[in-house]
Design a protein around this motif. Structure first.
Motif: not given
Length: 258
Positions: A219-226
């Protein structure tokens, strides 16, 4: 120790080629990822900095990711590089992520080796304790230092990696690392990367046996890197680039040439 506010660095390749800044992890230096830089140097201008408080770069009481990302941008400015690629391992990966958040228009693409944008709890506590408890006044050779470290760190490879930071001077041995600053800022080094968005292509490379990048970090990855993809190197831990360098180097090269 350099007294300049510009990071100590080495370059490989021709400066007319696309630039890539390659950033080492905690307790490391610019040589850690030199294997991949050598491979890339035929087609890329590779810049290998020592992070602040590491290697031969300047010492500072500040170790926020915002400040360390600014160091990378200052280095790019000094080398007159407007846009560049980023590759970072562990702490270096977080510095690279923060640089993406700070200056997304300048980053063509980025690779993060075995790290997520999240905060981590005490992953290097034992190493920090071992380095702090080393009685450097009793060290007459690297063997002496290795013997002391072996009481707290059983893995010889990790001890050898750490002892690269020990240098001989006219007055005996001393650390190149700014150990006091690393200890004082350890919570900040373990902290999460700033919130923000980077929509350029990024590759996360995970060590198959490592828990630095797992499902819970998605989730943290997706919230910053689309625009993120993930590759796993099975049979490796956190030091995946040293454990299976040929495979690591190939994944980096393939991603950059896509």
């Amino acid at each position: 120790m350099a007294d300049s506010s510009l990071l100590n660095h080495e370059t490989l390749g021709t400066d007319t080629n696309p630039a890539i800044i390659i950033i080492h992890g905690l307790f490391g230096d610019k040589d850690n990822l030199k294997s991949v830089a050598r491979e890339l140097s035929e087609n890329y201008f590779c810049i290998l900095p020592d992070a602040r408080n590491h290697g031969d770069s300047f010492h500072s009481d500040t170790m926020t990711y915002a400040a360390m990302a600014e160091d990378i941008l200052n280095l790019a400015n000094a080398l007159e590089i407007e846009q560049f690629y980023l590759l970072g391992h562990s702490m270096g990966g977080k510095i690279a992520m923060e640089t993406c958040m700070k200056a997304p228009d300048r980053i063509k693409a980025a690779i993060f080796a075995d790290i997520s944008p999240t905060a981590y709890e005490g992953t290097h506590d034992s190493i920090m304790e071992a380095l702090s408890s080393l009685n450097i006044s009793q060290v007459k050779s690297r063997g002496d230092a290795d013997k002391q470290l072996a009481e707290k760190i059983s893995e010889k490879g990790i001890r050898q990696f750490l002892l690269k930071n020990l240098q001989k001077t006219d007055n005996g041995y001393q650390w190149r690392l700014n150990l006091d600053a690393l200890k004082h800022n350890y919570q900040l080094i373990s902290a999460a990367v700033s919130k923000g968005q980077y929509s350029g292509p990024v590759l996360f490379i995970k060590g198959g046996n490592s828990n630095y990048l797992t499902e819970k970090h998605q989730q943290e990855v997706r919230s910053r890197f689309s625009n993120a993809s993930v590759k796993v190197i099975e049979g490796t831990g956190h030091w995946l680039h040293a454990e299976k360098p040929r495979l690591f180097n190939r994944l980096v090269t393939e991603f950059l040439t896509e």
